[in-house]
Design an enzyme around this catalytic site. Structure first.
Site, short mmCIF file in Angstrom:
data_model
loop_
_atom_site.label_atom_id
_atom_site.label_comp_id
_atom_site.label_asym_id
_atom_site.label_seq_id
_atom_site.Cartn_x
_atom_site.Cartn_y
_atom_site.Cartn_z
N ASN A 1 42.37 -18.87 40.06
CA ASN A 1 43.70 -19.50 40.09
C ASN A 1 44.73 -18.59 40.77
OD1 ASN A 1 42.53 -20.64 37.09
ND2 ASN A 1 43.17 -22.09 38.64
N TYR B 1 34.64 -31.23 35.87
CA TYR B 1 35.55 -30.70 34.84
C TYR B 1 36.57 -31.77 34.45
CZ TYR B 1 39.70 -28.54 32.92
OH TYR B 1 40.80 -28.28 32.14
N ARG C 1 52.38 -27.28 43.47
CA ARG C 1 51.97 -27.55 42.09
C ARG C 1 53.17 -27.44 41.16
NH1 ARG C 1 48.31 -28.78 44.71
NH2 ARG C 1 46.09 -28.25 44.53
N LYS D 1 37.27 -34.04 30.83
CA LYS D 1 38.55 -34.24 30.11
C LYS D 1 38.84 -35.73 29.94
CE LYS D 1 39.71 -30.07 29.34
NZ LYS D 1 39.90 -29.56 28.00
N SER E 1 44.54 -32.47 30.78
CA SER E 1 44.94 -31.83 32.04
C SER E 1 45.46 -32.85 33.03
CB SER E 1 43.70 -31.14 32.63
OG SER E 1 43.95 -30.73 33.95
N PHE F 1 50.06 -29.27 33.24
CA PHE F 1 50.04 -29.07 34.69
C PHE F 1 49.50 -27.66 34.95
CE2 PHE F 1 51.35 -32.96 36.78
CZ PHE F 1 51.35 -33.76 35.66
P1 NAD Z 1 40.60 -20.15 28.06
O1 NAD Z 1 39.26 -20.09 28.67
O2 NAD Z 1 41.46 -18.95 28.12
O3 NAD Z 1 40.50 -20.61 26.53
C1 NAD Z 1 39.48 -21.46 26.06
C2 NAD Z 1 38.85 -20.78 24.85
O4 NAD Z 1 37.84 -21.63 24.35
C3 NAD Z 1 38.20 -19.44 25.18
O5 NAD Z 1 38.69 -18.47 24.29
C4 NAD Z 1 36.71 -19.69 24.99
O6 NAD Z 1 36.05 -18.54 24.51
C5 NAD Z 1 36.71 -20.83 23.99
N1 NAD Z 1 35.54 -21.70 24.02
C6 NAD Z 1 35.00 -22.32 25.10
N2 NAD Z 1 33.94 -23.05 24.74
C7 NAD Z 1 33.81 -22.90 23.39
C8 NAD Z 1 32.91 -23.41 22.43
N3 NAD Z 1 31.88 -24.19 22.78
N4 NAD Z 1 33.08 -23.07 21.13
C9 NAD Z 1 34.10 -22.27 20.77
N5 NAD Z 1 34.99 -21.74 21.63
C10 NAD Z 1 34.84 -22.07 22.93
O7 NAD Z 1 41.35 -21.42 28.71
P2 NAD Z 1 42.84 -21.89 28.56
O8 NAD Z 1 43.48 -21.76 29.89
O9 NAD Z 1 43.48 -21.28 27.37
O10 NAD Z 1 42.60 -23.44 28.34
C11 NAD Z 1 42.61 -24.03 27.05
C12 NAD Z 1 42.33 -25.51 27.19
O11 NAD Z 1 43.31 -26.11 28.02
C13 NAD Z 1 40.97 -25.82 27.83
O12 NAD Z 1 40.41 -26.93 27.18
C14 NAD Z 1 41.33 -26.18 29.26
O13 NAD Z 1 40.40 -27.07 29.82
C15 NAD Z 1 42.69 -26.83 29.07
N6 NAD Z 1 43.54 -26.76 30.26
C16 NAD Z 1 43.76 -25.54 30.86
C17 NAD Z 1 44.54 -25.47 32.00
C18 NAD Z 1 44.77 -24.15 32.70
O14 NAD Z 1 45.06 -24.17 33.90
N7 NAD Z 1 44.66 -23.01 32.04
C19 NAD Z 1 45.12 -26.63 32.52
C20 NAD Z 1 44.88 -27.85 31.89
C21 NAD Z 1 44.08 -27.90 30.75
C1 WQD Z 2 47.12 -23.62 42.97
C2 WQD Z 2 47.44 -23.61 44.45
C3 WQD Z 2 45.49 -23.55 45.84
C4 WQD Z 2 44.14 -19.56 44.71
C5 WQD Z 2 43.36 -25.72 38.70
C6 WQD Z 2 42.39 -26.79 38.24
C7 WQD Z 2 43.11 -27.78 37.37
C8 WQD Z 2 43.90 -27.11 36.24
C9 WQD Z 2 44.71 -25.96 36.73
C10 WQD Z 2 42.70 -27.14 34.18
C11 WQD Z 2 46.53 -24.52 45.28
C12 WQD Z 2 46.31 -22.29 46.02
C13 WQD Z 2 44.86 -20.74 44.81
C14 WQD Z 2 44.10 -18.68 45.84
C15 WQD Z 2 45.52 -20.21 47.04
N1 WQD Z 2 43.04 -26.56 35.25
N2 WQD Z 2 45.53 -21.05 45.95
N3 WQD Z 2 44.80 -19.05 46.95
O1 WQD Z 2 43.77 -25.89 41.83
O2 WQD Z 2 46.12 -26.61 41.13
O3 WQD Z 2 44.39 -26.35 39.43
O4 WQD Z 2 43.93 -25.09 37.55
O5 WQD Z 2 42.80 -28.29 33.85
O6 WQD Z 2 42.14 -28.65 36.88
O7 WQD Z 2 41.86 -27.43 39.38
O8 WQD Z 2 45.29 -24.32 40.51
O9 WQD Z 2 45.93 -21.97 40.65
O10 WQD Z 2 43.66 -22.68 41.56
O11 WQD Z 2 45.73 -23.36 42.78
O12 WQD Z 2 46.12 -20.48 48.08
O13 WQD Z 2 43.45 -17.63 45.81
O14 WQD Z 2 47.22 -22.28 44.95
O15 WQD Z 2 44.94 -23.95 47.07
O16 WQD Z 2 47.31 -25.07 46.32
P1 WQD Z 2 44.87 -25.85 40.84
P2 WQD Z 2 45.10 -23.00 41.33
#
Ligand code: NAD
Ligand code: WQD
Length: 337
Positions: free
Chosen positions: A198, A148, A230, A152, A124, A177
């Site tokens: 989010n 969190y 973002r 990572k 991330s 991102f």
């Molecule tokens: P998500 O929660 O939709 O998907 C994660 C999946 O992992 C879920 O289906 C959950 O049931 C499963 N899971 C969690 N813990 C588990 C375990 N111990 N054993 C088996 N399954 C498990 O999230 P996502 O948005 O698809 O994110 C996927 C990956 O990408 C995550 O590692 C997250 O940290 C990373 N990531 C997400 C974002 C984002 O904003 N969505 C951004 C950066 C990184």
């Molecule tokens: C985006 C922008 C908020 C909600 C998070 C995690 C990051 C990554 C992605 C996994 C910000 C604003 C949000 C709302 C708002 N995940 N906002 N009102 O915080 O950039 O990132 O998700 O790795 O680790 O921190 O994403 O979508 O929460 O926020 O104004 O109800 O929207 O302040 O500026 P963020 P976000």
């Protein structure tokens, strides 16, 4: 190639599954369903025309993982499984480290036991922490600012040590991102339970009148309109980034690499709300409120390395992200009635 997707029924995993199957790969889903539903596997069958095996299990169950890797003759693993709610990680860091770091250790033990050394890891942009400069490139110092993010970062460090210990590994750490949007079918997308944390899923629920209004956290940042900026990236572009990473790992000779997956474009909260209103034809009532603790004012990606090393660039626009999110919102609302 036979590819195991941990967290495969989750948001990014399911979209990547669709892309990999379309490219001719055989995909096996492994998920404990703590944040997704088994029905995603059925939806993927509808989308791809192929049945995708789903193993319901936890990544901390090393024995079940080893068995799955062997039974399905897995050649590469994409490791999405993890917990991702920043606020929860602050309240319960032990659970986050157990799941995200402990879970990865279990996966690596299973892979080692059966001799599989190709891994794509869901990292991330949060690993960069407070920006020293923007855009963040991959050389930017790391320094996550919440549990969190640190989970990572710990995994990235572990993978780096592993790659140094054994140059036979092929590891890609993909630093996402802000993934948003949904598959064109409207059958899969981001559907958080409860009130979304989010921005994009929150905006979608306000547009559909499931929630009354959006609270914009902060309007006094040093950004063009005062709201947070973002780098939102379409989840289908992200999915294609995983395919590109697998191809590049198979050709490359570097045991580990780190790559940003973003568009390189910073979008403010107000710009996103505006774009969503246009794409959906709905109004998104919003109020300006105080900053959310822990939020950074702005960040976005330097995408040169992704282009040079993976041959990948994000193709879809902010409009595509909003339209597909709205399509999924409307489709899933009807499906759940
Ligand atoms: P998500 O929660 O939709 O998907 C994660 C999946 O992992 C879920 O289906 C959950 O049931 C499963 N899971 C969690 N813990 C588990 C375990 N111990 N054993 C088996 N399954 C498990 O999230 P996502 O948005 O698809 O994110 C996927 C990956 O990408 C995550 O590692 C997250 O940290 C990373 N990531 C997400 C974002 C984002 O904003 N969505 C951004 C950066 C990184
Ligand atoms: C985006 C922008 C908020 C909600 C998070 C995690 C990051 C990554 C992605 C996994 C910000 C604003 C949000 C709302 C708002 N995940 N906002 N009102 O915080 O950039 O990132 O998700 O790795 O680790 O921190 O994403 O979508 O929460 O926020 O104004 O109800 O929207 O302040 O500026 P963020 P976000």
């Amino acid at each position: 190639m036979n590819i195991l997707l941990t967290g495969g029924t989750g948001y990014i995993g399911s979209h990547t599954a669709a892309t990999l199957v379309a490219a001719g790969h055989r995909v096996i889903l492994y998920d404990n369903l703590c944040n997704s539903q088994a029905s995603v596997a059925d939806r993927l069958q509808t989308i791809t025309g192929h049945a995708l095996p789903l193993v319901v299990g936890d990544i901390r169950d090393t024995a079940l993982l080893s068995k799955t890797l062997t039974t399905h003759q897995i050649e590469a693993v994409i490791h999405f499984a993890g917990l991702k709610a920043v606020g929860d990680s602050v309240k319960d860091p032990v659970t986050y480290f157990d799941n995200n770091v402990g879970g990865t250790i279990s996966l690596l033990q299973a892979m080692k036991a059966v001799g599989i050394k190709t891994l794509v890891f869901s990292s991330s942009a949060t690993v960069y922490g407070v920006p020293h400069y923007l855009p963040y490139d991959e050389k930017h110092p790391t320094g996550a600012i919440n549990p969190y993010g640190r989970s990572k970062l710990h995994v990235e460090e572990l993978l780096s040590d592993l790659a140094h210990a054994d140059a036979g590994w092929r590891i890609a750490c993909l630093r996402y991102f802000n993934p948003v949007g949904a598959h064109d079918s409207g059958l899969i997308g981001e559907d958080p339970s409860g009130i979304p944390n989010n921005l994009m899923p929150y905006v979608a629920r306000v547009a559909s009148k499931a929630l009354p209004q959006l609270t914009i956290f902060g309007s006094d940042y040093d950004t063009p309109d005062g709201t947070g900026v973002r780098d939102y990236v379409h989840v289908m572009d992200l999915a294609e980034g995983h395919l590109a990473a697998l191809i590049s790992l198979s050709k490359g000779d570097s045991p580990i690499r780190y790559t940003n997956l973003g568009t390189g474009i910073g979008i403010s909260v107000l710009q996103l709300v505006d774009a969503f209103q246009r794409a959906s034809g709905q109004t998104v009532p919003h109020i300006l409120a105080a900053r959310r603790p822990g939020d950074l004012p702005a960040y976005y990606a330097d995408v040169a390395k992704a282009k040079a090393e993976l041959g990948w660039t994000a193709k879809r626009t902010l409009e595509d992200m909003c339209e597909s999110t709205w399509h999924f919102q409307v489709t899933s609302r009807h499906a759940n009635k």
